[in-house]
Every structure is written in structure tokens, then in C-alpha cells.
Design a protein around this motif. Sequence first.
Motif, PDB file in Angstrom:
ATOM      1  N   ASN A 121       0.693  -1.350   0.005  1.00  0.00           N
ATOM      2  CA  ASN A 121      -0.051   0.016  -0.103  1.00  0.00           C
ATOM      3  C   ASN A 121       0.752   1.362   0.038  1.00  0.00           C
ATOM      4  OD1 ASN A 121      -1.579   1.902   2.321  1.00  0.00           O
ATOM      5  ND2 ASN A 121      -2.699   1.460   0.496  1.00  0.00           N
ATOM      6  N   LYS A 122       1.206   1.797  -1.366  1.00  0.00           N
ATOM      7  CA  LYS A 122       2.167   2.850  -1.212  1.00  0.00           C
ATOM      8  C   LYS A 122       1.517   4.238  -0.902  1.00  0.00           C
ATOM      9  CE  LYS A 122       1.965   1.570  -5.689  1.00  0.00           C
ATOM     10  NZ  LYS A 122       2.366   1.253  -7.131  1.00  0.00           N
ATOM     11  N   GLU A 123       0.387   4.186  -1.005  1.00  0.00           N
ATOM     12  CA  GLU A 123      -0.295   5.511  -0.613  1.00  0.00           C
ATOM     13  C   GLU A 123      -0.140   5.835   0.886  1.00  0.00           C
ATOM     14  OE1 GLU A 123      -1.951   2.822  -2.081  1.00  0.00           O
ATOM     15  OE2 GLU A 123      -3.026   3.358  -3.885  1.00  0.00           O
ATOM     16  N   VAL A 146       6.958  -4.484  -1.062  1.00  0.00           N
ATOM     17  CA  VAL A 146       6.022  -5.328  -1.968  1.00  0.00           C
ATOM     18  C   VAL A 146       5.968  -5.102  -3.339  1.00  0.00           C
ATOM     19  CG1 VAL A 146       3.762  -6.810  -2.477  1.00  0.00           C
ATOM     20  CG2 VAL A 146       4.914  -6.628  -0.078  1.00  0.00           C
ATOM     21  N   ASP A 147       6.067  -3.797  -3.316  1.00  0.00           N
ATOM     22  CA  ASP A 147       5.985  -3.075  -4.907  1.00  0.00           C
ATOM     23  C   ASP A 147       7.142  -3.668  -5.546  1.00  0.00           C
ATOM     24  OD1 ASP A 147       4.784  -1.372  -6.756  1.00  0.00           O
ATOM     25  OD2 ASP A 147       4.606   0.438  -5.483  1.00  0.00           O
ATOM     26  N   SER A 148       6.803  -3.865  -6.791  1.00  0.00           N
ATOM     27  CA  SER A 148       7.939  -4.590  -7.454  1.00  0.00           C
ATOM     28  C   SER A 148       9.318  -3.627  -7.764  1.00  0.00           C
ATOM     29  CB  SER A 148       7.535  -5.147  -8.883  1.00  0.00           C
ATOM     30  OG  SER A 148       7.040  -4.095  -9.768  1.00  0.00           O
ATOM     31  N   GLU A 149       9.143  -2.394  -8.112  1.00  0.00           N
ATOM     32  CA  GLU A 149      10.060  -1.498  -8.206  1.00  0.00           C
ATOM     33  C   GLU A 149      10.846  -1.471  -7.106  1.00  0.00           C
ATOM     34  OE1 GLU A 149       7.014  -1.004  -8.766  1.00  0.00           O
ATOM     35  OE2 GLU A 149       7.033  -0.555 -11.255  1.00  0.00           O
ATOM     36  N   HIS A 150      10.200  -1.508  -5.943  1.00  0.00           N
ATOM     37  CA  HIS A 150      11.154  -0.849  -4.678  1.00  0.00           C
ATOM     38  C   HIS A 150      11.698  -2.221  -4.187  1.00  0.00           C
ATOM     39  CE1 HIS A 150       8.150   1.718  -5.519  1.00  0.00           C
ATOM     40  NE2 HIS A 150       8.902   2.749  -4.778  1.00  0.00           N
ATOM     41  N   ALA A 213       0.684   8.671 -12.847  1.00  0.00           N
ATOM     42  CA  ALA A 213       0.604   9.144 -11.484  1.00  0.00           C
ATOM     43  C   ALA A 213       1.158   7.862 -10.552  1.00  0.00           C
ATOM     44  CB  ALA A 213      -0.981   9.281 -10.978  1.00  0.00           C
ATOM     45  N   ASN A 214       1.046   6.642 -11.003  1.00  0.00           N
ATOM     46  CA  ASN A 214       1.575   5.603 -10.172  1.00  0.00           C
ATOM     47  C   ASN A 214       3.053   5.665  -9.938  1.00  0.00           C
ATOM     48  OD1 ASN A 214       1.544   2.914  -8.755  1.00  0.00           O
ATOM     49  ND2 ASN A 214       2.471   2.216 -10.707  1.00  0.00           N
ATOM     50  N   LYS A 215       3.711   6.092 -10.776  1.00  0.00           N
ATOM     51  CA  LYS A 215       5.080   6.480 -10.927  1.00  0.00           C
ATOM     52  C   LYS A 215       5.490   7.453  -9.912  1.00  0.00           C
ATOM     53  CE  LYS A 215       6.298   3.499 -12.482  1.00  0.00           C
ATOM     54  NZ  LYS A 215       6.843   1.906 -11.843  1.00  0.00           N
ATOM     55  N   GLY A 216       4.854   8.612 -10.003  1.00  0.00           N
ATOM     56  CA  GLY A 216       5.059   9.491  -9.101  1.00  0.00           C
ATOM     57  C   GLY A 216       4.767   9.042  -7.573  1.00  0.00           C
ATOM     58  N   LEU A 217       3.816   8.323  -7.485  1.00  0.00           N
ATOM     59  CA  LEU A 217       3.667   7.823  -6.137  1.00  0.00           C
ATOM     60  C   LEU A 217       4.779   6.914  -5.584  1.00  0.00           C
ATOM     61  CD1 LEU A 217      -0.331   6.644  -6.278  1.00  0.00           C
ATOM     62  CD2 LEU A 217       0.690   8.813  -5.187  1.00  0.00           C
ATOM     63  N   GLU A 218       5.286   6.107  -6.552  1.00  0.00           N
ATOM     64  CA  GLU A 218       6.332   5.304  -6.435  1.00  0.00           C
ATOM     65  C   GLU A 218       7.671   6.020  -6.159  1.00  0.00           C
ATOM     66  OE1 GLU A 218       4.817   1.319  -8.712  1.00  0.00           O
ATOM     67  OE2 GLU A 218       6.410   2.145  -9.593  1.00  0.00           O
ATOM     68  N   VAL A 219       7.964   7.305  -6.757  1.00  0.00           N
ATOM     69  CA  VAL A 219       9.033   8.117  -6.290  1.00  0.00           C
ATOM     70  C   VAL A 219       9.188   8.301  -5.043  1.00  0.00           C
ATOM     71  CG1 VAL A 219      10.177  10.344  -6.700  1.00  0.00           C
ATOM     72  CG2 VAL A 219       9.430   8.946  -8.822  1.00  0.00           C
TER      73      VAL A 219
HETATM   74 MG    MG Z   1       5.007  -0.932  -8.894  1.00  0.00          MG
END
Ligand code: MG
Length: 385
Positions: A121-123, A146-150, A213-219
Amino acid sequence: MKNIALLGSTGSIGRQTAEVALANPEELSIKVLAAHKNAEVLEQQARLLRPDFVVLTDEAAALELKQRLAGHTEVLAGEEGLLAAATYGGIDTVLAAVVGYAGLRPTLAAIRKGKNIALANKETLVAAGHLVMAAAAEEGVSVTPVDSEHSAIFQALQAGKKSEVKRLIITASGGPFRGYTREQLAEVTLEQCLKHPTWQMGPKVTVDSSTLANKGLEVMEAHWLFAMPYEKIAVVIHPQSIVHSLVEYVDGSVIAQLGAPDMRLPIQYALSYPRRFPASYDLLDLVGRSPLTFEEPDLETFSSLRIALDCAEAGGNLPCAFNAANEEAVAAFLAGRIRYLDIPIVTEKVCLQTEQLSHPDLEAIEATDREARRAARAHVNSLSL
Ligand code: MG
Ligand code: NDP
């Protein structure tokens, strides 16, 4: 053995987490399942996984589930039920896979009870990363991505010292509209939007992936997870979703993590770390997936990413406002109430009118979230189709 509370069990990440647990019965035990209102899937999961109790936050759905599971599993209801799941004495780890801001309170409560967090839950980190990471440090618990990039960055960071890191490079597939012009985006339908080229995800994150937007949240998620300043975080488009992210070191070495686009791998790693369990899913076919390509993101056309990065840079409560406005705008788009390009318009308007606070406490974050949602709904009403 890890004893786990799975929050958001009926969603895309939740279901895949259940699969990972079933594939590793000697290592992982799911003791609690919690979701919002999907009684049918939660009943199936309860019968399969035999948790100590289950939770639905929607009261009516919880009542229905009580009937379905009578004599089998205890059912709790409401926000209190969700908090009881997150803080349950019979668990040591919470897999946080609720979607959106709703994940913040249970995650914070779990940390305060000394639970380790496997975070999808990145939010939660976008809205209140400063509070969540400070609480985790105070309680001595881990927050594992858990997020794949992280997950990729977390793995690549094991190749060197933090002081030797030059940049984190987060990859993005670019979504189904990569290469589109603004004019083409103006015509995008919900149906096109929900067809992601490489990942099968819940509707909110699927829309966020298409707008970037997802990539902004992930940054922002990476900034908090790895305590990395924004000038050391870059985004690159990689349409094949095989290189899940990279870490560049001062000597020029770039360490990447590769894998098939399958969330069960990063979910499993978040739960097996520091060990690795054998895969119960398909391994990467490197030749079959080639070529691997990389390109710059188009911040002009995909303005959600630009707005997110501006909010990240501003800091304080602005990421929280961005997140809340984006959640409301995406929900309105999913409900057919606004057009695709209205999503960044609503989000930007809300961010520009948000009163900035540089060190918001939890109360201020909650107020920012409420106010940004109210403002976003007003803009949605004025734009409604
Ligand atoms: Mg991701
Ligand atoms: P889904 O929409 O598929 O699932 C969301 C889950 O959260 C469901 O179980 C839903 O329950 C539950 N839920 C929603 N609102 C509440 C609430 N108020 N209280 C309790 N539970 C609630 O989302 P995803 O699984 O796709 O995503 C979950 C999180 O993981 C998101 O933050 C997303 O960004 C992140 N993520 C997802 C990835 C993916 O591949 N799907 C990849 C990386 C990160 P119900 O079904 O009953 O409504």
C-alpha cells in the motif's frame, strides 16, 4: 514460521499473497484476513486458509459473511475490525495490501504494536511517509517493500553501501498509452485504460499506471523507504517490465533486478527476506523476453507524473493532497463521471489550492486528506459528464 495478517486479502495483491502462503506452508501462515466488502471471495479464502478470524469493513457485507461462515470462522466488522486485524497478538507481520489512503491507519497501528510490515500500500507512505518511517524506527520494526520496483531497489541496494549510491532508477512500463499525444489521450475510454500491457492489477493502480501517477507515487514511496533525496531518484520507461528497477553506484556500476512480470516474486521476497524460497511460479525467459528497451518519460503529455513530482519536491502535506485528489479523480473516472484527461486537471487544481504545511502531524494529514477530497469532489461535480 511467519504469522501474517493479510489486509486487502480479496484484491490482486491479497489473492497472490494467499497463493504464495499456500505454496510455502512450512514458512508462512496467514492468521487473519481483512477486506472491504467482498464476502464471496473472503469466504472462500477463510475456508482454504483457516485463519483465526476475518474482517470486512463494510458492516452489511460483514453481516452476510457471518451467515456464510457461521460455525466456521469468527467475523469482525468495521474499521475497528481492521485495526484488530492489524494489531492481533497472534501475528508478527502485516502484509498491507489495502488500496489507497484507507491503508494508513491500520499500518500505523500495526507498527505501534511492534509488527513488521510488508508494504504494498504505497499510498500510506505517500500521504504520511515521515510519520510511518519515524514510527517504524521508534518501534524497531521493518518496512519491507512488496511493490516490484521497490523490491528491486531493496535487492540492488544489497550490492553496496548507501553512501556509495549515485541514483535509484525506477522503471515504468509506460502503460497502455505510451507514445500517445494529448489529443489521443483525450479520447481514451475506461475499457482501454483497464487493459494494462504487462501487469494484472486492481482498477485504481491500473488507472494510475496508465496516467503515470503511479510512478509519481512510487518515487515518493522510494524516497521514504530508502531515505533517499528526490534529486537521486530517476524514472525511466521500460515497456517490457522485466528490469524492475536499478541502483547506480558512484563507480558507474548499475545493479538491476530482473524477473518475469509476476507480483508473486516480490510478495514472496518481502515475506522470505533475508532468505529466498524456491519459486512456485514461472521463471524469467530472458531470450524470449528480449529485446529490453529504455526511454525517457514524457512529462508534458503524462502530466500526472509532473504534478506528483512537483508535490514531492514541495513536501509537507502536498503529497497527501495529491494522493487524495488523485484517488477521488480516479474513482470519478472509474464511475464514468469525468473524462480521462480530467484526472490530472482535478488533481492539479486541488494541489494548487491546498494550504501548505511543512511538518504536518497525523491530525494535519487527516485534515489535508479530508479537505483535498472535498475540493476534488467539487471539481468533479463541475466537470461531470
Ligand atoms: Mg510498482
Ligand atoms: P485491489 O483493488 O485489487 O484490492 C484492494 C483490496 O483492498 C481489496 O481486498 C479491498 O477489499 C480492500 N479494501 C479497499 N478499501 C478498503 C478499506 N477501506 N478497508 C479495508 N480494505 C479495503 O488493489 P491491488 O491489490 O491492486 O492493490 C493494493 C495495493 O497494492 C495498492 O496500494 C496498490 O498501489 C499496491 N500495489 C499493487 C500492485 C498490483 O500488482 N496489484 C503492484 C504494486 C503495488 P474488497 O475487495 O472487499 O473491496
